[in-house]
Design an enzyme around this catalytic site. Sequence first.
Site, mmCIF file in Angstrom:
data_model
loop_
_atom_site.group_PDB
_atom_site.id
_atom_site.type_symbol
_atom_site.label_atom_id
_atom_site.label_comp_id
_atom_site.label_asym_id
_atom_site.label_seq_id
_atom_site.Cartn_x
_atom_site.Cartn_y
_atom_site.Cartn_z
ATOM 1 C CG ASN A 261 -15.414 7.832 -4.151
ATOM 2 O OD1 ASN A 261 -16.176 8.635 -4.674
ATOM 3 N ND2 ASN A 261 -14.135 8.084 -3.952
ATOM 4 C CB VAL A 262 -16.907 2.279 -0.813
ATOM 5 C CG1 VAL A 262 -17.501 0.907 -0.546
ATOM 6 C CG2 VAL A 262 -15.540 2.146 -1.469
ATOM 7 C CE LYS B 215 -4.553 0.917 0.925
ATOM 8 N NZ LYS B 215 -5.760 0.132 0.718
HETATM 9 N N1 LIG Z 1 -12.453 2.568 -2.793
HETATM 10 C C1 LIG Z 1 -12.366 1.260 -2.733
HETATM 11 O O1 LIG Z 1 -12.596 0.558 -3.730
HETATM 12 C C2 LIG Z 1 -12.003 0.598 -1.446
HETATM 13 C C3 LIG Z 1 -12.042 1.297 -0.245
HETATM 14 N N2 LIG Z 1 -11.786 0.650 0.932
HETATM 15 C C4 LIG Z 1 -11.864 1.358 2.186
HETATM 16 O O2 LIG Z 1 -13.201 1.852 2.368
HETATM 17 C C5 LIG Z 1 -13.159 3.092 3.063
HETATM 18 C C6 LIG Z 1 -13.892 4.154 2.226
HETATM 19 O O3 LIG Z 1 -13.236 4.299 0.982
HETATM 20 P P1 LIG Z 1 -13.763 5.302 -0.134
HETATM 21 O O4 LIG Z 1 -15.228 5.306 -0.157
HETATM 22 O O5 LIG Z 1 -13.018 4.999 -1.365
HETATM 23 O O6 LIG Z 1 -13.214 6.675 0.442
HETATM 24 P P2 LIG Z 1 -13.880 8.119 0.383
HETATM 25 O O7 LIG Z 1 -12.828 9.079 0.781
HETATM 26 O O8 LIG Z 1 -14.591 8.332 -0.903
HETATM 27 O O9 LIG Z 1 -14.989 8.020 1.526
HETATM 28 C C7 LIG Z 1 -14.707 8.086 2.879
HETATM 29 C C8 LIG Z 1 -15.728 9.033 3.484
HETATM 30 O O10 LIG Z 1 -15.590 9.005 4.902
HETATM 31 C C9 LIG Z 1 -15.749 10.323 5.364
HETATM 32 N N3 LIG Z 1 -15.132 10.411 6.687
HETATM 33 C C10 LIG Z 1 -13.814 10.489 7.032
HETATM 34 N N4 LIG Z 1 -13.671 10.526 8.358
HETATM 35 C C11 LIG Z 1 -14.924 10.457 8.884
HETATM 36 C C12 LIG Z 1 -15.441 10.447 10.198
HETATM 37 N N5 LIG Z 1 -14.647 10.508 11.269
HETATM 38 N N6 LIG Z 1 -16.793 10.350 10.371
HETATM 39 C C13 LIG Z 1 -17.604 10.288 9.306
HETATM 40 N N7 LIG Z 1 -17.168 10.306 8.022
HETATM 41 C C14 LIG Z 1 -15.853 10.391 7.824
HETATM 42 C C15 LIG Z 1 -15.101 11.190 4.310
HETATM 43 O O11 LIG Z 1 -15.560 12.515 4.375
HETATM 44 C C16 LIG Z 1 -15.550 10.478 3.029
HETATM 45 O O12 LIG Z 1 -16.776 10.979 2.539
HETATM 46 C C17 LIG Z 1 -11.693 3.382 3.324
HETATM 47 O O13 LIG Z 1 -11.319 2.888 4.587
HETATM 48 C C18 LIG Z 1 -10.970 2.588 2.235
HETATM 49 O O14 LIG Z 1 -9.654 2.264 2.585
HETATM 50 C C19 LIG Z 1 -11.497 -0.686 0.971
HETATM 51 C C20 LIG Z 1 -11.453 -1.416 -0.175
HETATM 52 C C21 LIG Z 1 -11.627 -0.811 -1.483
HETATM 53 C C1 LIG Z 2 -8.885 0.101 -3.691
HETATM 54 C C2 LIG Z 2 -8.502 -1.299 -4.068
HETATM 55 C C3 LIG Z 2 -8.459 -1.404 -5.532
HETATM 56 C C4 LIG Z 2 -7.260 -1.792 -3.469
HETATM 57 C C5 LIG Z 2 -7.030 -1.454 -2.041
HETATM 58 O O1 LIG Z 2 -6.135 -0.727 -1.734
HETATM 59 C C6 LIG Z 2 -7.935 -1.960 -1.009
HETATM 60 O O2 LIG Z 2 -8.694 -2.920 -1.243
HETATM 61 O O3 LIG Z 2 -7.888 -1.442 0.122
#
Ligand SMILES: NC(=O)C1=CN([C@@H]2O[C@H](COP(=O)(O)OP(=O)(O)OC[C@H]3O[C@@H](n4cnc5c(N)ncnc54)[C@H](O)[C@@H]3O)[C@@H](O)[C@H]2O)C=CC1
Ligand SMILES: CC(C)CC(=O)C(=O)O
Length: 364
Positions: A183-184, A80
């Site tokens: 996003n997720v 990572k």
């Molecule tokens: N994007 C992906 O495909 C993957 C993401 N993840 C994990 O899923 C989680 C979310 O990822 P994404 O949606 O891509 O990120 P993102 O940045 O789009 O969403 C995270 C959200 O959490 C909010 N946030 C941060 N701190 C907070 C708090 N204390 N209280 C409430 N909201 C808060 C942010 O404002 C943001 O909207 C992360 O931990 C990431 O590592 C895991 C596997 C794959």
């Molecule tokens: C966002 C994924 C494509 C890879 C990753 O870093 C994860 O699963 O946490």
Amino acid sequence: MKIFSYMEKYDYEQLVFCQDEVSGLKAIIAIHDTTLGPALGGTRMWTYESEEAAIEDALRLARGMTYKNAAAGLNLGGGKTVIIGDPRKDKNEEMFRAFGRYIQGLNGRYITAEDVGTTVADMDLIHEETDYVTGISPAFGSSGNPSPVTAYGVYRGMKAAAKEAFGTDSLEGKTIAVQGVGNVAYNMCKHLHEEGANLIVTDIHKESVDRAVNDFGAKAVDPSEIYSVDCDIFAPCALGAIINDETISQIKAKVIAGAANNQLKETRHGDAIHEMGIVYAPDYVINAGGVINVADELYGYNSERAMKKVEQVYNNVERVIEIAKRDNVPTYVAADRMAEERIEKMRRSRSQFLQNGQHILSRR
Ligand SMILES: NC(=O)C1=CN([C@@H]2O[C@H](COP(=O)(O)OP(=O)(O)OC[C@H]3O[C@@H](n4cnc5c(N)ncnc54)[C@H](O)[C@@H]3O)[C@@H](O)[C@H]2O)C=CC1
Ligand SMILES: CC(C)CC(=O)C(=O)O
């Protein structure tokens, strides 16, 4: 933090510091274990409180990827990157291109993708300098943004965990508290809303909350309230370490199933929620959809084939619950056993046979 002691304790292979004055790049690439193949894991861009915090995050996330990739049945190791900076202010083209050259310098030991704070456009810039990047634009024949696929996997895994807790995997009428609607989670909420679940959401960014309220009729609460709301399922979808001494006693949910990486602050917190009778879907098992999808690019991306594998997240969560019951251990221990068993078998078999000199990247 004593870096070498930490690396030794969890058997890390490599830690790379990348600095580029022109672009302001300060990145840390952590490679945990490449027994199963090259290390694949995303790049997170975040404003860390200190350099130590950034190093620790990179190391913890890289190790999580080793387990995630192994448990998902991928022939990939774990790594990572974290880039220190504010993704809303500090990005520039030169930064991602400089970072791409650092990745190229590792000659395939590490392959990157998106994570919190990085986008498909950033991956396209990295791709200007290296082929060791996934999640690039579909225009390049690639899989694009992994988040919707991660979301689908989390939704599937949540159903499997719900089946264990409630005797049915239907989420209709269930109340689900979602921490972080980025996003997720936005995409996850879409699936949950379509199935008739009630959503309670929170985020530190108001526009993200408003979107979920408008699109899915979600109820909004303050970030500090999300742990204690009345709900059936708690879905942590923001950052890590949120299952901890302060939050555990507030949780009313019967299931914890969400996208965030490294949800347990310490392993003892996994023991605590197990003792409370909460069904915990281990983070790296339930959130593997994205990496399964981007990893398919290494074979020439085929969406249908990738989605078939993502469907398996349901079965993987079921399998972990089965092992946990069989061995009378918490689910996080069961997941570790499942992943470690696969890595160990491969390590032993590799030491017995000559390799043919081919690996996954030779097909690119
Ligand atoms: N994007 C992906 O495909 C993957 C993401 N993840 C994990 O899923 C989680 C979310 O990822 P994404 O949606 O891509 O990120 P993102 O940045 O789009 O969403 C995270 C959200 O959490 C909010 N946030 C941060 N701190 C907070 C708090 N204390 N209280 C409430 N909201 C808060 C942010 O404002 C943001 O909207 C992360 O931990 C990431 O590592 C895991 C596997 C794959
Ligand atoms: C966002 C994924 C494509 C890879 C990753 O870093 C994860 O699963 O946490």
